[in-house]
Design a protein around this motif. Structure first.
Motif, PDB file in Angstrom:
ATOM      1  N   ASP A 129     163.647 149.841  26.843  1.00 49.72           N
ATOM      2  CA  ASP A 129     162.439 150.577  27.206  1.00 49.72           C
ATOM      3  C   ASP A 129     161.646 150.987  25.960  1.00 49.72           C
ATOM      4  O   ASP A 129     160.444 150.730  25.848  1.00 49.72           O
ATOM      5  CB  ASP A 129     162.840 151.818  28.020  1.00 49.72           C
ATOM      6  N   ARG A 130     162.345 151.585  25.012  1.00 52.26           N
ATOM      7  CA  ARG A 130     161.722 152.009  23.751  1.00 52.26           C
ATOM      8  C   ARG A 130     161.182 150.796  22.995  1.00 52.26           C
ATOM      9  O   ARG A 130     160.065 150.799  22.466  1.00 52.26           O
ATOM     10  CB  ARG A 130     162.762 152.756  22.912  1.00 52.26           C
ATOM     11  N   LEU A 131     161.994 149.752  22.981  1.00 54.82           N
ATOM     12  CA  LEU A 131     161.652 148.510  22.284  1.00 54.82           C
ATOM     13  C   LEU A 131     160.330 147.925  22.797  1.00 54.82           C
ATOM     14  O   LEU A 131     159.436 147.584  22.028  1.00 54.82           O
ATOM     15  CB  LEU A 131     162.794 147.514  22.521  1.00 54.82           C
ATOM     16  N   THR A 136     154.217 145.227  20.916  1.00 51.82           N
ATOM     17  CA  THR A 136     153.891 144.252  21.960  1.00 51.82           C
ATOM     18  C   THR A 136     154.715 143.002  21.714  1.00 51.82           C
ATOM     19  O   THR A 136     154.666 142.438  20.617  1.00 51.82           O
ATOM     20  CB  THR A 136     152.390 143.900  21.930  1.00 51.82           C
ATOM     21  N   PHE A 137     155.479 142.601  22.689  1.00 52.89           N
ATOM     22  CA  PHE A 137     156.257 141.374  22.544  1.00 52.89           C
ATOM     23  C   PHE A 137     155.380 140.147  22.774  1.00 52.89           C
ATOM     24  O   PHE A 137     154.543 140.135  23.669  1.00 52.89           O
ATOM     25  CB  PHE A 137     157.440 141.362  23.517  1.00 52.89           C
ATOM     26  N   ILE A 154     159.004 137.530  32.848  1.00 54.78           N
ATOM     27  CA  ILE A 154     158.057 138.377  32.096  1.00 54.78           C
ATOM     28  C   ILE A 154     157.334 139.330  33.044  1.00 54.78           C
ATOM     29  O   ILE A 154     157.195 140.524  32.761  1.00 54.78           O
ATOM     30  CB  ILE A 154     157.049 137.498  31.307  1.00 54.78           C
ATOM     31  N   LYS A 155     156.914 138.807  34.192  1.00 53.89           N
ATOM     32  CA  LYS A 155     156.223 139.669  35.171  1.00 53.89           C
ATOM     33  C   LYS A 155     157.116 140.812  35.632  1.00 53.89           C
ATOM     34  O   LYS A 155     156.680 141.960  35.742  1.00 53.89           O
ATOM     35  CB  LYS A 155     155.759 138.841  36.376  1.00 53.89           C
ATOM     36  N   LYS A 156     158.389 140.480  35.877  1.00 57.74           N
ATOM     37  CA  LYS A 156     159.336 141.519  36.306  1.00 57.74           C
ATOM     38  C   LYS A 156     159.500 142.586  35.227  1.00 57.74           C
ATOM     39  O   LYS A 156     159.530 143.784  35.518  1.00 57.74           O
ATOM     40  CB  LYS A 156     160.712 140.901  36.607  1.00 57.74           C
ATOM     41  N   LEU A 157     159.646 142.127  33.994  1.00 53.05           N
ATOM     42  CA  LEU A 157     159.805 143.070  32.878  1.00 53.05           C
ATOM     43  C   LEU A 157     158.564 143.950  32.733  1.00 53.05           C
ATOM     44  O   LEU A 157     158.661 145.164  32.530  1.00 53.05           O
ATOM     45  CB  LEU A 157     160.051 142.308  31.566  1.00 53.05           C
ATOM     46  N   GLU A 158     157.396 143.317  32.879  1.00 53.73           N
ATOM     47  CA  GLU A 158     156.141 144.074  32.750  1.00 53.73           C
ATOM     48  C   GLU A 158     156.060 145.186  33.776  1.00 53.73           C
ATOM     49  O   GLU A 158     155.639 146.308  33.478  1.00 53.73           O
ATOM     50  CB  GLU A 158     154.939 143.132  32.897  1.00 53.73           C
ATOM     51  N   ASN A 162     156.506 148.819  32.623  1.00 54.12           N
ATOM     52  CA  ASN A 162     155.101 149.207  32.561  1.00 54.12           C
ATOM     53  C   ASN A 162     154.480 148.905  31.200  1.00 54.12           C
ATOM     54  O   ASN A 162     153.839 149.751  30.583  1.00 54.12           O
ATOM     55  CB  ASN A 162     154.984 150.720  32.883  1.00 54.12           C
ATOM     56  N   LYS A 163     154.707 147.679  30.748  1.00 53.65           N
ATOM     57  CA  LYS A 163     154.196 147.280  29.434  1.00 53.65           C
ATOM     58  C   LYS A 163     153.840 145.800  29.447  1.00 53.65           C
ATOM     59  O   LYS A 163     154.603 144.990  29.964  1.00 53.65           O
ATOM     60  CB  LYS A 163     155.254 147.573  28.363  1.00 53.65           C
ATOM     61  N   LYS A 164     152.674 145.466  28.886  1.00 55.82           N
ATOM     62  CA  LYS A 164     152.256 144.074  28.865  1.00 55.82           C
ATOM     63  C   LYS A 164     153.065 143.274  27.840  1.00 55.82           C
ATOM     64  O   LYS A 164     153.346 143.756  26.755  1.00 55.82           O
ATOM     65  CB  LYS A 164     150.767 143.981  28.529  1.00 55.82           C
TER      66      LYS A 164
END
Ligand code: ATP
Ligand code: MG
Length: 209
Positions: A129-131, A136-137, A154-158, A162-164
């Motif tokens: 989460d912090r990472l 931005t990856f 990627i969509k699931k992780l986003e 809550n991060k692009k």
């Protein structure tokens, strides 16, 4: 080594982490193409110290990997190599390194450049989460990793964090450090898989034999 003079005025910094055992053109190409696509001012290559997930026996020592990374990047003014992890004893977690970088360069935006395999593994990294929120990856395509699957992940992780996450489509480079080590062991040529100065260093120091 103190990078603050060089990086003081930089606004967007790419971070290219890896074992670089050894560095090869796959690493160099995703770094350079990320730099262009996302307008990064510099890319800092950071060879890992003793990563928690690699078998120590197959790992060339930290100093050799650091030197090979310098040899491979020295002809690109936009590339920098940092010893922030190789200089430290024991395990280095990416989140700790990025934490240090974001404090040091607090006027800059950080981008962490990875290949598809790393982004799929990201939930096994410390403090995902912090990472994902500290930088931005950028996830580059990699042979063997289905683009649709990677995009879904990627969509699931986003959504979850809550991060692009940014995406880089790159012409497939079917090269890995593992493959290079095996080729050296079998006395096969590795020319053009990594820059000549790296190859010369490997042979001079008799690495991966
Ligand atoms: P090994 O086989 O030892 O794991 P590797 O070739 O995967 O080596 P690493 O140092 O593990 O290299 O990778 C560093 C980063 O570069 C990772 O994020 C990885 O996904 C990415 N990467 C490495 N090779 C490629 C490639 N050919 N195409 C796209 N990304 C790559
Ligand atoms: Mg790897």
């Amino acid at each position: 080594i103190d990078w603050s003079d060089i990086i003081m005025k930089i606004k967007k910094i790419g971070v290219m982490g890896g074992t670089f055992n050894p560095i090869h053109i796959g690493h160099l190409m995703i770094a350079e193409q990320s730099r262009k696509k996302f307008n990064l001012d510099k890319v800092i290559f950071i060879p890992t110290g003793s990563p928690p997930h690699k078998d120590e026996r197959k790992l060339a020592n930290s100093l050799d990997r650091y030197i090979m990374t310098i040899l491979a990047t020295s002809n690109n003014n936009n590339f920098i190599v940092s010893d922030i992890e190789t200089n430290r004893d024991g395990t280095s977690y990416t989140v700790d390194t990025l934490e240090l970088l974001s404090k040091k360069y607090n006027d800059s935006e950080l981008f962490f450049i990875t290949g598809a395999d790393s982004i799929l593994d990201i939930e096994n990294w410390r403090d995902t989460d912090r990472l994902l929120n500290i930088c931005t990856f950028i996830a580059a395509t990699r042979p063997g990793y289905n683009v649709d699957n990677v995009m879904d992940e990627i969509k699931k992780l986003e959504e979850k964090y809550n991060k692009k996450i940014s995406y880089l489509t790159i012409a497939p480079i079917d090269i890995s450090s593992t493959q290079i080590r095996k080729r050296i062991f079998k006395n096969e040529t590795i020319k053009y898989m990594t820059p000549d100065p790296v190859i010369n260093y490997i042979y001079n120091k008799n690495l991966y034999k």
